[in-house]
Design a protein around this motif. Structure first.
Motif, short mmCIF file in Angstrom:
data_model
loop_
_atom_site.label_atom_id
_atom_site.label_comp_id
_atom_site.label_asym_id
_atom_site.label_seq_id
_atom_site.Cartn_x
_atom_site.Cartn_y
_atom_site.Cartn_z
N TYR A 208 1.03 -1.25 -0.11
CA TYR A 208 -0.01 0.14 -0.14
C TYR A 208 0.82 1.36 -0.03
O TYR A 208 0.66 2.14 -0.66
CB TYR A 208 -1.11 -0.01 1.15
N ALA A 209 1.89 1.22 0.81
CA ALA A 209 2.67 2.53 0.98
C ALA A 209 3.76 2.35 -0.48
O ALA A 209 3.66 3.70 -0.82
CB ALA A 209 4.05 2.24 2.08
N LEU A 210 4.10 1.44 -0.94
CA LEU A 210 4.68 1.63 -2.12
C LEU A 210 3.87 1.96 -3.32
O LEU A 210 4.56 2.82 -4.39
CB LEU A 210 5.49 0.34 -2.71
N ILE A 211 2.75 1.61 -3.54
CA ILE A 211 1.60 2.06 -4.65
C ILE A 211 1.20 3.59 -4.53
O ILE A 211 1.15 4.10 -5.59
CB ILE A 211 0.47 1.08 -4.53
N HIS A 212 1.22 3.94 -3.23
CA HIS A 212 0.74 5.47 -3.63
C HIS A 212 1.81 6.10 -3.20
O HIS A 212 2.43 7.11 -3.37
CB HIS A 212 -0.10 5.71 -1.88
#
Length: 155
Positions: free
Chosen positions: A151-155
């Motif tokens: 989630y943190a890498l996608i955003h």
């Protein structure tokens, strides 16, 4: 003045003191190892709660790099905790055959049937259940950490 027997010698057939000392040793080993495993799990829960709070704050503040670092830290902490808990649990489990044998011998010596311990085989079955529970719980925690990282890498 009483004359004591030389060290290491006991009257024939009277090994109650030796059995008691051995039982105390096995029990102390078992109790300390499982106590450490539970203490590790308690520390893990507190540390993950702190990391989760920090991750949520970083994610809400749109600091996704920090959130990703916190997710990686959580994943590492989960892996280390799983390894340490399984090592301590296995170390404690090594004492259960001797503990069961000594408890049964003491129960037989005292002629008290209700305190006969379970067999070693049933203890192995319970141990497998505990290992599976720890593996599933920490496996799900690892999946949560991976999801948080993604989630943190996608955003």
């Amino acid at each position: 003045m009483n004359i004591s027997e030389p060290p290491g010698e006991q009257p024939p057939g009277d090994d109650t003191a030796l059995l008691t000392a051995a039982l105390n040793h096995y029990w102390a080993w078992y109790d300390s190892r499982y106590g450490r495993a539970l203490q590790l799990l308690n520390f893990y829960v507190v540390a993950i709660a702190i990391l989760l709070t920090a991750y949520t704050s970083a994610s809400n503040g749109k600091h996704y790099g920090i959130a990703a670092a916190l997710a990686i830290a959580g994943l590492g902490m989960t892996a280390l905790t799983a390894a340490a808990v399984l090592v301590e649990g296995n170390s404690a489990a090594r004492s259960t055959p001797g503990l069961t044998e000594l408890q049964n011998r003491m129960a037989g010596r005292l002629r008290i049937k209700p305190i006969h311990a379970a067999t070693v085989q049933s203890e192995r079955t319970r141990r497998r259940g505990r290992v599976a529970a720890v593996a599933v719980t920490l496996g799900l925690a690892a999946l949560l950490d991976i999801g948080a990282l993604l989630y943190a890498l996608i955003h």
